[in-house]
Write a protein that holds these residues in place. Structure first.
Motif, PDB file in Angstrom:
ATOM      1  N   GLY A  51       0.785  -1.230   0.000  1.00 32.82           N
ATOM      2  CA  GLY A  51       0.000   0.000   0.000  1.00 32.82           C
ATOM      3  C   GLY A  51       0.808   1.266   0.000  1.00 32.82           C
ATOM      4  N   LYS A  52       2.135   1.144  -0.022  1.00 31.94           N
ATOM      5  CA  LYS A  52       3.018   2.306  -0.077  1.00 31.94           C
ATOM      6  C   LYS A  52       3.883   2.225  -1.325  1.00 31.94           C
TER       7      LYS A  52
ATOM      8  N   SER B 180      10.157   5.449   1.789  1.00 30.12           N
ATOM      9  CA  SER B 180       8.790   5.081   1.431  1.00 30.12           C
ATOM     10  C   SER B 180       7.896   6.312   1.481  1.00 30.12           C
ATOM     11  N   CYS B 181       6.768   6.232   0.785  1.00 36.54           N
ATOM     12  CA  CYS B 181       5.828   7.356   0.763  1.00 36.54           C
ATOM     13  C   CYS B 181       4.428   6.872   0.447  1.00 36.54           C
TER      14      CYS B 181
ATOM     15  N   LYS C 219      -3.017   4.756  -8.493  1.00 40.33           N
ATOM     16  CA  LYS C 219      -3.672   5.497  -7.415  1.00 40.33           C
ATOM     17  C   LYS C 219      -2.681   6.389  -6.678  1.00 40.33           C
ATOM     18  N   ASN C 220      -1.461   5.879  -6.449  1.00 44.26           N
ATOM     19  CA  ASN C 220      -0.496   6.602  -5.618  1.00 44.26           C
ATOM     20  C   ASN C 220       0.743   7.086  -6.360  1.00 44.26           C
ATOM     21  N   ILE C 221       0.816   6.850  -7.673  1.00 38.22           N
ATOM     22  CA  ILE C 221       1.977   7.283  -8.456  1.00 38.22           C
ATOM     23  C   ILE C 221       1.490   8.108  -9.641  1.00 38.22           C
TER      24      ILE C 221
END
Length: 379
Positions: free
Chosen positions: A124-125, A136-137, A262-264
């Motif tokens: 999830g990261k 990490s982010c 979603k996160n990138i």
């Protein structure tokens, strides 16, 4: 492994503009932000130009601005009054210093000079690996351009806007500091789209740049020889080279945004923020960075950020033509600039015209070329 809310891999134009908008918004003081780049951004490694109507946020660091630009080919020359626009120039070092000074005052933002090796999703990261550590982010903003993904596909052509520019100083006044040469196609085309670009900052100093829109780069000596010959043709023989600048900007309608998750999110040239038909990036990055920061305050999934427009398709048709017949660039741009109103062209290139205004500009171009390109795309 240290964790951050946001990590920026690559600290170029798009990343710095986005971070600048994050700071100005005042909405992210509670977010930890890490910027990663092997380059400390302490040299004047590039120059950006853009047109703008009235005062703008970068006016205090402008090197020069022009109300007039010159367009020329082997058969005609036209001095263009850009009213209500001005053509503006920002040196890389001045831009970096302005943004990095602002960043240095933010306790929640860290800038580390480390080379990014890669990144991957994990539990999830997002985990980012550099040459000296891992981080990490929750959200990753990547502006490191990966040409391989574009080369491996065949649906969208890839050209380069590649150039070498010299900042020169002459012994006697030879330049008009009120007029920039936007495109001079009077130079030998040699089967490509080739032109000279001249940005005078005084009557004795200017950036003179040899630019191509083509698939392949040239041997370095060929750019210098072309600049020398051009200056000689202008009667400029006695000059000193103060600086040299070299670059290659990708020109493609490849859908970079389809690689967002979603996160990138991919930004800058890595995200298709460069104007595909011209290579202009500065103004586009300014618009998109503002939109991205607004988006970030309201939504959590980067897949929903990009909005495709009809101007993306116009760029695609032009690149299709130039990829197949690269020597036609002079003909197409000359037709556009010969009779059209300069302000209309600039609004069209900014994607701010109505559909009927689009047709006014497109109608000036060689119609057969674009109709054939359209039919090839449809069928």
């Amino acid at each position: 492994m240290k964790h951050y809310d946001y990590i920026f891999t690559g600290v170029g134009l798009a990343a710095l503009m986005t971070v600048d908008q994050i700071i100005k918004s005042g909405k992210f003081a509670g977010k930890s932000i890490l910027l990663l780049d092997e380059n400390a951004k302490q040299t004047n490694d590039r120059t950006w130009c853009f047109w703008e109507n009235g005062k703008g946020s970068w006016d205090k660091i402008l090197t020069q601005k022009w109300k007039y630009v010159l367009f020329r080919n082997e058969t005609f020359s036209r001095k263009l009054d850009l009213e209500p626009y001005e053509y503006k120039m920002v040196r890389g070092i001045d831009f970096y210093e302005k943004i990095l000074k602002s960043i240095s005052l933010q306790p929640n933002i860290t800038f580390l000079n480390q080379k990014v090796i890669g990144y991957n999703k994990s539990a999830g990261k997002v985990v980012v690996k550099t040459d000296s550590a891992n981080y990490s982010c929750q959200k990753l903003f990547n502006s490191i351009y990966d040409q391989i993904q574009v080369l491996e596909q065949k649906k969208y052509p890839l050209l380069q806007q590649h150039f070498i520019g010299w900042t020169i100083k002459t012994e006697i006044p030879v330049f008009d500091p009120n007029v920039a040469t936007f495109m001079d196609f009077s130079v030998p085309q040699k089967g490509n789209t080739r032109f000279m670009y001249v940005l005078p900052v005084s009557n004795t100093e200017a950036i003179v740049e040899y630019t191509l829109f083509s698939k392949d780069l040239l041997p370095e000596a060929e750019y210098g020889e072309a600049i020398s010959n051009y200056l000689s043709g202008l009667g400029i023989a006695d000059y000193k080279i103060l600086e040299k600048e070299r670059g290659a900007i990708p020109m493609t309608s490849y859908k970079f945004w389809e690689n967002n998750t979603k996160n990138i999110i991919h930004i800058g040239s890595a995200g298709g923020w460069t104007k595909a038909s011209t290579g202009f990036t500065f103004k586009n990055a300014g618009k998109l960075s503002k939109q991205l920061v607004t988006f970030l305050q309201e939504k959590n999934n980067f897949r929903g950020f990009h909005q495709k427009s009809r101007f993306w398709f116009y760029d695609l048709l032009l690149l299709d033509i130039l990829a197949g017949k690269n020597e036609l660039g002079s003909k197409i741009f000359s037709a556009m600039f010969k009779k059209s109103k300069p302000a209309l062209i600039l609004r069209f290139l900014d994607g701010e015209t109505t559909f009927w205004e689009d047709l006014k500009v497109i109608w000036q171009c060689p119609k057969g070329l674009f109709i054939k390109a359209l039919l090839r795309r449809i069928f």
